[in-house]
Design an enzyme around this catalytic site. Structure first.
Site, PDB file in Angstrom:
ATOM      1  N   HIS A  59      -8.413  -7.156  -3.220  1.00 46.39           N
ATOM      2  CA  HIS A  59      -7.286  -7.341  -2.290  1.00 46.39           C
ATOM      3  C   HIS A  59      -7.597  -6.333  -1.101  1.00 46.39           C
ATOM      4  O   HIS A  59      -7.855  -5.181  -1.527  1.00 46.39           O
ATOM      5  CB  HIS A  59      -6.004  -7.441  -3.003  1.00 46.39           C
TER       6      HIS A  59
ATOM      7  N   HIS B  48      -4.563  -3.984   1.284  1.00 50.25           N
ATOM      8  CA  HIS B  48      -3.347  -3.767   1.774  1.00 50.25           C
ATOM      9  C   HIS B  48      -3.308  -3.812   3.268  1.00 50.25           C
ATOM     10  O   HIS B  48      -4.141  -3.138   4.021  1.00 50.25           O
ATOM     11  CB  HIS B  48      -2.936  -2.496   1.294  1.00 50.25           C
TER      12      HIS B  48
HETATM   13  P1  5GP Z   1      -4.554  -1.474  -5.958  1.00 57.31           P
HETATM   14  O1  5GP Z   1      -3.919  -0.236  -6.579  1.00 57.31           O
HETATM   15  O2  5GP Z   1      -5.043  -2.040  -6.694  1.00 57.31           O
HETATM   16  O3  5GP Z   1      -4.828  -1.202  -4.608  1.00 57.31           O
HETATM   17  O4  5GP Z   1      -3.077  -2.170  -5.482  1.00 57.31           O
HETATM   18  C1  5GP Z   1      -2.475  -3.147  -6.283  1.00 57.31           C
HETATM   19  C2  5GP Z   1      -1.223  -3.476  -5.814  1.00 57.31           C
HETATM   20  O5  5GP Z   1      -0.804  -4.622  -6.293  1.00 57.31           O
HETATM   21  C3  5GP Z   1      -0.081  -2.404  -5.578  1.00 57.31           C
HETATM   22  O6  5GP Z   1       0.377  -1.895  -4.489  1.00 57.31           O
HETATM   23  C4  5GP Z   1       1.137  -3.226  -6.557  1.00 57.31           C
HETATM   24  O7  5GP Z   1       2.313  -3.053  -6.089  1.00 57.31           O
HETATM   25  C5  5GP Z   1       0.688  -4.677  -6.242  1.00 57.31           C
HETATM   26  N1  5GP Z   1       0.958  -5.486  -7.511  1.00 57.31           N
HETATM   27  C6  5GP Z   1       1.064  -5.425  -8.803  1.00 57.31           C
HETATM   28  N2  5GP Z   1       1.242  -6.566  -9.368  1.00 57.31           N
HETATM   29  C7  5GP Z   1       1.852  -7.349  -8.703  1.00 57.31           C
HETATM   30  C8  5GP Z   1       2.654  -8.464  -8.647  1.00 57.31           C
HETATM   31  O8  5GP Z   1       2.988  -8.929  -9.773  1.00 57.31           O
HETATM   32  N3  5GP Z   1       3.064  -9.081  -7.479  1.00 57.31           N
HETATM   33  C9  5GP Z   1       2.751  -8.384  -6.255  1.00 57.31           C
HETATM   34  N4  5GP Z   1       3.378  -9.129  -5.329  1.00 57.31           N
HETATM   35  N5  5GP Z   1       2.159  -7.488  -6.238  1.00 57.31           N
HETATM   36  C10 5GP Z   1       1.750  -6.693  -7.342  1.00 57.31           C
END
Ligand code: 5GP
Ligand code: ZN
Length: 147
Positions: free
Chosen positions: A108, A110
């Protein structure tokens, strides 16, 4: 290869469940390869995640078509964020592997609206090595570029 960790079987991770509709998410856009939905954490209002529909863990696992779809979707989302939230700035962040800051092991990106003094920070320790070392790094990487 880096020690990227995939903690969930394909199809069962949290984002796969969002893609399939098994768990709810506030979706903004989807096409054949990518889906955009609101990040549950909302660093700033309008914070969106653009994920691959297929379970892929990191950037290195994407096809070229998925890379293109994710970036095109991120740009469209950025345009919508600009029109609706009118942020002073915008940051794209894409983390790979635990040490890279990834916490959900399904690819993903952001798309984060930014404002002055919004508390977002990334420690960025500059080393500024000699130019000869930069040329050496570049030469080593040129030799490893995929054909
Ligand atoms: P990473 O740290 O892997 O770049 O970002 C993961 C993101 O996923 C975090 O910003 C967190 O808030 C988001 N996230 C985690 N679980 C969920 C979920 O169940 N639903 C949504 N919409 N976002 C999630
Ligand atoms: Zn997944």
């Amino acid at each position: 290869m880096p020690n990227f960790v995939d903690t969930s079987p394909p199809g069962q991770c949290i984002f796969c469940r969002i893609v399939s509709g098994e768990i709810p998410a506030a979706k903004v856009y989807e096409d054949a390869l990518a889906v955009a939905f609101m990040d549950i954490g909302q660093v700033n209002p309008g914070h969106v995640l653009v994920a691959t529909k297929r379970h892929a863990v990191t950037l290195l696992d994407l096809t070229q078509e998925e890379c293109a779809a994710v970036m095109q979707t991120a740009q469209r989302i950025a345009q919508a964020i600009g029109r609706e939230f009118d942020p002073a700035g915008l940051t794209l962040l894409q983390a790979n592997g635990r040490e890279g800051g990834q916490t959900v092991f399904h690819f993903h990106m952001h798309v984060v609206p930014r404002h002055a003094e919004d508390g977002v920070g990334l420690s960025w320790p500059r080393k500024e090595p000699p130019v000869a070392l930069l040329r050496d790094y570049a030469e080593r990487l040129r030799a490893k570029l995929p054909v």
